[in-house]
Design an enzyme around this catalytic site. Structure first.
Site, PDB file in Angstrom:
ATOM      1  CG  ASP A  70      -7.026  27.356 -24.940  1.00  0.00           C
ATOM      2  OD1 ASP A  70      -6.113  27.707 -24.196  1.00  0.00           O
ATOM      3  OD2 ASP A  70      -6.663  26.501 -25.798  1.00  0.00           O
ATOM      4  CE  LYS A 113      -7.326  25.075 -21.531  1.00  0.00           C
ATOM      5  NZ  LYS A 113      -6.663  26.232 -21.695  1.00  0.00           N
TER       6      LYS A 113
END
Ligand code: NDP
Length: 448
Positions: A166, A126
């Site tokens: 995201d 991430k």
């Protein structure tokens, strides 16, 4: 002290001031207790849990860029390459002022199990930045994205680490990042997913997380003798996940009555007008006040401190699709009191641990984000497959693969929960099913 408790204490001691990361690790380790205890000697000897909670690599970097007034701005950039036991690191890039290392680590840790649950060969990672795309011109967003990728491109690649979107990173941002990556490396490769359709993107990727959430919710209800058709659904958020969750819920015959953003929320008893919501959020990038202004049946509520209004509305099914810890114990009590019988997380860790426990104790079907929102990353992996074979599949082909993946995910976690004596506990089922595959791969690959 048990191995699980020892490792959790170590995580807190070694990663101070990262509460979201501690929360994610605690939730996972707690539900793995029964599996860990059955193999404790071997896992301890191999320090399997210590390795699992320690990222393989953490990149922190400066992102300087020039704003429209000629002023130099500096943001923090992050990429946490958490675990590559089952495939190249895969996970999104979050652009939001709240981003810090602890938040990226919680998201990266969750991603390991989510990616494993999809059944596809992708590891967990991430990244992101505390840059806020809101209120910035296209040129400023491009300047930031180019600077961000100028540093990050050294560490990513189609077979090593494949970032995606995201919060705050949509098609525009991925486009700017891809262009800069290609310019710097000369490679036309599937290094990012969520790309535009004219340059290697996959049909149905935009819809995938929201659609996948509904495919899984539909299956979870079906296996518990209920039907999504005719049900009232409360959704939070009004971004990518929320919009396509609302669209699919309505296609399946449910009525969606709420959406929200960071400043307010909408109650629309006649059902959210998804076309209008898309116009306001995807095209104009405006506030929900514009939705309310254009629709008679909608009530707009300003968000007051500490209130998460959408959960006070009467509903059968709740789908939190905004951000972490947005559904707390008070919200859970309101949902139960109003007769809500199912919660599935579109966002990552939107429900606090106390709220999750309360919902489960009160018989609410509860599916955690690492399973319920895995359709996004699963379709990203399908985009990687299409890039590798230099082909584009039809919308129907991708959508049907997505549906199969989501139905399989639900049955995997349902079966795992039953196998370990926790039938109906989908949090435990998801963590166990996700963990076992990664643990086996880590063990097979030796001490690395
Ligand atoms: P978007 O940026 O498209 O939308 C986020 C939505 O949540 C917006 O409505 C935003 O409101 C609201 N929001 C964000 N932060 C806050 C906050 N601190 N308080 C209140 N509201 C907030 O993001 P996505 O829809 O892509 O992501 C939503 C969630 O889903 C995240 O948790 C993400 O990690 C998760 N997720 C996303 C996937 C994807 O494919 N996109 C895949 C899997 C999970 P505003 O517009 O006012 O900022």
């Amino acid at each position: 002290m048990s191995y699980v408790d020892e490792v959790f204490d170590m995580v807190v001691a070694k990663n101070p001031a990262q509460p979201e990361f501690h929360q994610a690790v605690k939730e996972v380790l707690e539900s793995l207790r029964v599996v860990i205890e059955a193999n404790e000697e071997q896992y301890r000897k191999d320090a399997l849990l210590e390795r699992l909670v320690t990222p393989e690599r953490q990149l922190l970097f400066r992102v300087p860029w020039v704003d429209d007034k000629g002023q130099v701005q500096v943001n923090n950039g992050f990429r946490v390459q958490f675990n590559s036991a089952i495939g190249p690191y895969k996970g999104g890039l979050r652009l939001h002022p709240s981003v810090n290392l602890g938040i990226i680590k919680f998201l990266g840790f969750e991603q390991i199990f989510k990616n494993s649950l999809t059944g596809l060969p992708i590891g967990g990672g991430k990244g992101g930045s505390d840059f806020d795309p809101k209120g910035k011109s296209d040129r400023e967003v491009m300047a930031f994205c180019q600077s961000f990728i100028t540093e990050l491109h050294k560490y990513i690649g189609a077979d090593t680490d494949v970032p995606a979107g995201d919060i705050g990173t949509g098609g525009r941002e991925i486009g700017f990042m891809y262009g800069q990556y290609k310019r710097l490396t000369g490679l036309y490769e599937g290094v990012l997913t969520g790309k535009g359709l004219t340059y290697g993107g996959s049909l149905a990727r935009t819809e995938a997380t929201g659609y996948g959430l509904l495919y899984l919710t539909e299956e979870m209800l079906k296996c518990n003798g209920k039907d999504i058709a005719g049900k009232t659904v409360a959704i939070s958020g009004s971004g990518n996940v929320a919009i396509y969750a609302a669209q699919k819920a309505q296609q399946l015959g449910a009525k969606v009555v709420t959406v929200s953003d960071s400043t307010g929320w909408i109650y629309d008893p006649e059902g959210i007008d998804v076309a209008l919501l898309k116009e306001v959020k995807e095209v104009k990038r405006a506030r929900l006040t514009e939705y309310a202004a254009a629709r008679k049946s909608a009530e707009y509520h300003e968000k007051k401190n500490g209130e998460h209004g959408v959960w006070t509305v009467k509903c059968d099914v709740a789908l939190p699709c905004a951000t972490q810890n947005e559904l707390d114990l008070e919200d859970a009590k309101a949902l139960v009191a109003n007769g809500c019988f199912a919660v599935a997380e579109g966002a990552n860790m939107p429900t606090t641990m106390e709220a999750t426990e309360y919902l489960q104790k009160n018989g609410v079907l509860f599916c955690p984000g690492k399973a319920a929102n895995a359709g996004g990353v699963a379709t990203s992996a399908l985009e990687m497959s299409q890039n590798s074979e230099r082909l584009s599949w039809t919308f129907e082909e991708v959508d049907s693969k997505l549906k199969t993946i989501m139905v399989n995910i639900f049955h995997n976690l349902d079966d795992a929960a039953k196998k370990y004596g926790m039938a109906g506990n989908y949090v435990a089922g998801a963590n166990i099913a996700g963990f076992l595959k990664v643990a086996e791969a880590m063990t097979a690959q030796g001490i690395v």
